[in-house]
Design a protein around this motif. Structure first.
Motif, short mmCIF file in Angstrom:
data_model
loop_
_atom_site.label_atom_id
_atom_site.label_comp_id
_atom_site.label_asym_id
_atom_site.label_seq_id
_atom_site.Cartn_x
_atom_site.Cartn_y
_atom_site.Cartn_z
N ASP A 70 19.45 75.16 46.46
CA ASP A 70 18.15 74.80 45.89
C ASP A 70 17.64 73.55 46.61
O ASP A 70 18.31 72.51 46.59
CB ASP A 70 18.30 74.54 44.39
CG ASP A 70 16.96 74.40 43.68
OD1 ASP A 70 15.92 74.24 44.36
OD2 ASP A 70 16.94 74.45 42.44
N ARG A 98 13.17 82.09 48.00
CA ARG A 98 12.42 82.21 46.75
C ARG A 98 11.72 80.88 46.49
O ARG A 98 12.36 79.84 46.47
CB ARG A 98 13.33 82.55 45.57
CG ARG A 98 12.61 82.65 44.22
CD ARG A 98 13.52 83.25 43.14
NE ARG A 98 14.68 82.42 42.86
CZ ARG A 98 14.68 81.37 42.02
NH1 ARG A 98 13.56 81.02 41.42
NH2 ARG A 98 15.78 80.68 41.81
N THR A 99 10.38 80.91 46.33
CA THR A 99 9.63 79.70 46.11
C THR A 99 8.35 80.00 45.33
O THR A 99 7.84 81.12 45.38
CB THR A 99 9.25 79.03 47.45
OG1 THR A 99 8.56 77.80 47.20
CG2 THR A 99 8.35 79.94 48.28
N ASN A 100 7.86 78.99 44.62
CA ASN A 100 6.53 79.09 44.00
C ASN A 100 5.63 77.95 44.47
O ASN A 100 4.62 77.65 43.85
CB ASN A 100 6.62 79.12 42.47
CG ASN A 100 7.28 77.88 41.90
OD1 ASN A 100 7.60 76.95 42.63
ND2 ASN A 100 7.49 77.86 40.59
N SER A 101 6.02 77.32 45.59
CA SER A 101 5.23 76.25 46.18
C SER A 101 4.30 76.84 47.26
O SER A 101 4.72 77.68 48.05
CB SER A 101 6.14 75.20 46.80
OG SER A 101 5.41 74.19 47.45
N ASP A 151 4.68 83.20 47.90
CA ASP A 151 5.17 82.08 47.09
C ASP A 151 5.13 82.46 45.61
O ASP A 151 4.70 81.68 44.77
CB ASP A 151 4.32 80.83 47.35
CG ASP A 151 2.83 81.09 47.19
OD1 ASP A 151 2.44 82.26 46.97
OD2 ASP A 151 2.04 80.13 47.29
N ASN A 153 7.66 83.19 43.56
CA ASN A 153 8.91 82.89 42.85
C ASN A 153 9.83 84.11 42.75
O ASN A 153 10.72 84.13 41.89
CB ASN A 153 8.64 82.31 41.46
CG ASN A 153 9.74 81.37 41.02
OD1 ASN A 153 10.35 80.66 41.83
ND2 ASN A 153 10.03 81.34 39.72
N GLY A 207 12.37 75.33 46.95
CA GLY A 207 12.80 76.59 46.37
C GLY A 207 14.27 76.84 46.69
O GLY A 207 15.03 75.91 46.94
#
Length: 321
Positions: A70, A98-101, A151, A153, A207
């Motif tokens: 992470d 895996r990211t949500n940025s 992005d 997630n 992420g």
């Protein structure tokens, strides 16, 4: 103290290869393979171990503990050492993310300024695979950019290939962009190979990253499909549901050898543990690939003791014990 030993036979269903490389990872041309199973070591046998800076172990895409890293998006990154480990005439880079940025984020960078190999997420979750033939930019390079909203997630599989004339970018097993790049060999400066940030200290990844790998050739579409569709299945053989032990004050539960980690409901983290009371006990094991399995067993300890002294009774009489 009296002991009774009982073994739990735990078998992980996974293809074993030399040097702890899963069967779905092509070994032809493999430079480095980083499963992130508890560390950033290269298990390809080439010794290109990474150095983690700030990133912390977390769940991977199979929900296995301590099997991915992470990154905090601020100052975390992975340093793989000198870029001399990278090929100059063809290559493949593979990684799960895996990211949500939604900002610019580095998956791979190899140089300061004009990076020779760049694998990146751009603003709004677009993907980039870029090669500049030398560290001053130069002519003949190629910059592939595609898509949006990666992005989200969710886990995605990013693969960048170059066969010496053609670059291809794959996302989740599918070719999503391609372009010509025939300037060879490419060159590097003295920067290290970095995952998770640009060498100047920007574009930090925010992420989770897992299963990074490099090859000195372009993988085939079939090989990339196998990487994307790889699974981590772990099962048990049928186990006895209950252990009943008479006349003993403890039993030993043994999960079997050959696993990287053990986690018992008693808090023990060893292959075997003793239990001294009746109840249900659970064990979870993880192999060197991060694949896990678990099971439970009910233990019943029977220690009935007759405390009555020797007594003589006549026929027809009774005595309480």
């Amino acid at each position: 103290m009296r002991y009774l030993t009982f073994s739990l036979l735990v078998i992980l269903c996974t293809t074993m290869k030399a040097q702890n490389i899963p069967g779905y990872v092509p070994q032809n041309g493999l430079i480095g393979y980083y499963p992130f199973s508890g560390n950033a070591n290269d298990v390809s046998g080439n010794g290109n171990n990474g150095s983690i800076n700030g990133a912390t172990l977390t769940l991977d895409r199979f929900s296995n503990a301590n099997s991915a890293y992470d990154f905090d998006g601020t100052n975390d990154y992975l340093d793989l050492g000198s870029n001399s480990i990278l090929p100059t005439t063809s290559m493949t880079f593979s990684i799960w993310f895996r990211t949500n940025s939604s900002g610019n984020q580095e998956l791979l960078a190899t140089d300061q300024s004009w990076t020779t190999y760049t694998c990146r997420l751009l603003t709004n979750g677009r993907l980039q695979w870029r090669i500049y033939p030398n560290t001053s930019g130069g002519s003949g390079g190629q910059d592939l950019q595609v898509g949006n909203n990666y992005d989200d997630n969710n886990w995605h599989h990013y693969v960048a290939t170059w066969n010496g004339t053609q670059m291809v970018l794959f996302l989740d097993g599918v070719s999503v962009a391609s372009g010509a790049m025939s300037v060879t060999p490419v060159s590097f400066n003295s920067s290290n190979v970095l995952i998770g940030k640009f060498p100047s200290g920007v574009h930090h990844f925010d992420g989770v990253l897992d299963d990074a790998a490099f090859w000195n050739r372009a993988l085939t579409t079939s090989e990339i499909s196998s990487l994307y569709n790889s699974s981590c299945t772990a099962t048990f053989n049928s186990l006895q549901d209950t252990i009943t032990a008479c006349g003993t004050d403890s039993v030993q539960l043994d999960a079997g050898s050959g696993f990287s980690t053990y986690s018992w409901s008693t808090g023990a983290s060893t292959q075997a543990t003793y239990v001294s009371s009746s109840g249900t006990y659970y064990v979870s094991v993880t192999d060197s690939y991060g694949c896990s399995a678990g099971d439970s067993v009910y233990v019943s300890l029977i220690n009935s003791q007759i405390e009555q002294d020797d007594t003589t009774i006549c026929a027809g009489d009774s005595v309480s014990l």
